[in-house]
Design a protein around this motif. Structure first.
Motif, PDB file in Angstrom:
ATOM      1  N   UNK A   1       0.831  -1.203   0.000  1.00  0.00           N
ATOM      2  CA  UNK A   1       0.000   0.000   0.000  1.00  0.00           C
ATOM      3  C   UNK A   1       0.868   1.256   0.000  1.00  0.00           C
ATOM      4  N   UNK A   2       0.321   2.375  -0.486  1.00  0.00           N
ATOM      5  CA  UNK A   2       1.083   3.628  -0.425  1.00  0.00           C
ATOM      6  C   UNK A   2       1.552   3.957   0.997  1.00  0.00           C
ATOM      7  N   UNK A   3       0.735   3.671   1.998  1.00  0.00           N
ATOM      8  CA  UNK A   3       1.121   3.961   3.381  1.00  0.00           C
ATOM      9  C   UNK A   3       2.365   3.175   3.785  1.00  0.00           C
ATOM     10  N   UNK A   4       2.416   1.884   3.434  1.00  0.00           N
ATOM     11  CA  UNK A   4       3.587   1.053   3.788  1.00  0.00           C
ATOM     12  C   UNK A   4       4.838   1.524   3.055  1.00  0.00           C
ATOM     13  N   UNK A   5       4.685   1.891   1.783  1.00  0.00           N
ATOM     14  CA  UNK A   5       5.833   2.381   1.014  1.00  0.00           C
ATOM     15  C   UNK A   5       6.312   3.706   1.608  1.00  0.00           C
ATOM     16  N   UNK A   6       5.386   4.586   1.918  1.00  0.00           N
ATOM     17  CA  UNK A   6       5.715   5.875   2.515  1.00  0.00           C
ATOM     18  C   UNK A   6       6.495   5.675   3.824  1.00  0.00           C
ATOM     19  N   UNK A   7       5.980   4.819   4.693  1.00  0.00           N
ATOM     20  CA  UNK A   7       6.631   4.568   5.982  1.00  0.00           C
ATOM     21  C   UNK A   7       8.025   3.963   5.811  1.00  0.00           C
ATOM     22  N   UNK A   8       8.226   3.175   4.756  1.00  0.00           N
ATOM     23  CA  UNK A   8       9.534   2.559   4.519  1.00  0.00           C
ATOM     24  C   UNK A   8      10.620   3.608   4.286  1.00  0.00           C
ATOM     25  N   UNK A   9      10.228   4.782   3.793  1.00  0.00           N
ATOM     26  CA  UNK A   9      11.187   5.869   3.572  1.00  0.00           C
ATOM     27  C   UNK A   9      11.532   6.609   4.862  1.00  0.00           C
ATOM     28  N   UNK A  10      10.622   6.605   5.838  1.00  0.00           N
ATOM     29  CA  UNK A  10      10.797   7.470   7.010  1.00  0.00           C
ATOM     30  C   UNK A  10      11.017   6.736   8.325  1.00  0.00           C
ATOM     31  N   UNK A  11      10.738   5.455   8.374  1.00  0.00           N
ATOM     32  CA  UNK A  11      10.957   4.673   9.589  1.00  0.00           C
ATOM     33  C   UNK A  11      12.401   4.165   9.579  1.00  0.00           C
ATOM     34  N   UNK A  12      13.241   4.649  10.497  1.00  0.00           N
ATOM     35  CA  UNK A  12      14.657   4.239  10.458  1.00  0.00           C
ATOM     36  C   UNK A  12      14.863   2.738  10.601  1.00  0.00           C
ATOM     37  N   UNK A  13      13.953   2.041  11.292  1.00  0.00           N
ATOM     38  CA  UNK A  13      14.102   0.603  11.465  1.00  0.00           C
ATOM     39  C   UNK A  13      13.847  -0.166  10.168  1.00  0.00           C
ATOM     40  N   UNK A  14      13.102   0.438   9.259  1.00  0.00           N
ATOM     41  CA  UNK A  14      12.874  -0.171   7.941  1.00  0.00           C
ATOM     42  C   UNK A  14      13.899   0.369   6.937  1.00  0.00           C
ATOM     43  N   UNK A  15      14.062   1.692   6.910  1.00  0.00           N
ATOM     44  CA  UNK A  15      14.959   2.328   5.936  1.00  0.00           C
ATOM     45  C   UNK A  15      16.377   1.774   6.026  1.00  0.00           C
ATOM     46  N   UNK A  16      16.822   1.417   7.218  1.00  0.00           N
ATOM     47  CA  UNK A  16      18.196   0.920   7.382  1.00  0.00           C
ATOM     48  C   UNK A  16      18.465  -0.366   6.603  1.00  0.00           C
ATOM     49  N   UNK A  17      17.405  -1.048   6.200  1.00  0.00           N
ATOM     50  CA  UNK A  17      17.553  -2.300   5.454  1.00  0.00           C
ATOM     51  C   UNK A  17      17.635  -2.112   3.953  1.00  0.00           C
ATOM     52  N   UNK A  18      17.305  -0.901   3.451  1.00  0.00           N
ATOM     53  CA  UNK A  18      17.295  -0.753   1.994  1.00  0.00           C
ATOM     54  C   UNK A  18      17.785   0.606   1.493  1.00  0.00           C
TER      55      UNK A  18
END
Length: 135
Positions: free
Chosen positions: A8-25
């Motif tokens: 979903x757009x919300x999950x993709x959006x959060x992947x850019x701003x959540x450091x715990x997710x962003x650190x993986x990609x």
């Protein structure tokens, strides 16, 4: 660059701003030895990602210029160890059924860096897609 992601757009959006997710990609690679991701996800907030690969630390920095959940993020990007110049990155996320279409535009990139930069973004998007598919 445009990529369709099965999230979903919300999950993709959060992947850019959540450091715990962003650190993986985001601004990292499969050969990363150590990663520190700091994100102050607000307009005017700073971000810093340091990724160590093959004994060398690479650091990207910038500031958020626009954050409009869950559709748009605009931020500056620089790697001071290589250049004092800052680029602007525009991230657009559009719904596509149960998925999303991600469009990323990098402004300010010298033409001779286009091919390598595109390859880097594609690697990151592949990693992001795999991360989103995990859940």
């Amino acid at each position: 660059m445009v990529r369709r992601l099965d999230a979903s757009p919300q999950r993709v959006f959060e992947a850019w701003l959540d450091p715990q997710v962003a650190r993986h990609w985001l601004f990292t690679s499969p050969i990363s030895e150590h990663n520190i991701t700091e994100i102050d996800a607000r307009v005017g907030g700073a971000w810093r990602i340091t990724d160590r690969r093959e004994g060398v630390a690479y650091t990207g920095i910038g500031e958020y210029l626009e954050i409009a959940p869950p559709r748009r993020i605009v931020f500056t990007f620089a790697m001071p160890q290589f250049s004092p110049a800052y680029d602007r990155i525009d991230v657009e996320i559009e719904p596509d059924g149960g998925a999303s279409v991600l469009t990323v535009t990098q402004h300010g990139l010298p033409p001779d860096f286009n091919e390598a930069t595109e390859a880097g973004w594609n690697l990151m998007f592949d990693t992001l897609a795999a991360w989103l598919a995990r859940d």
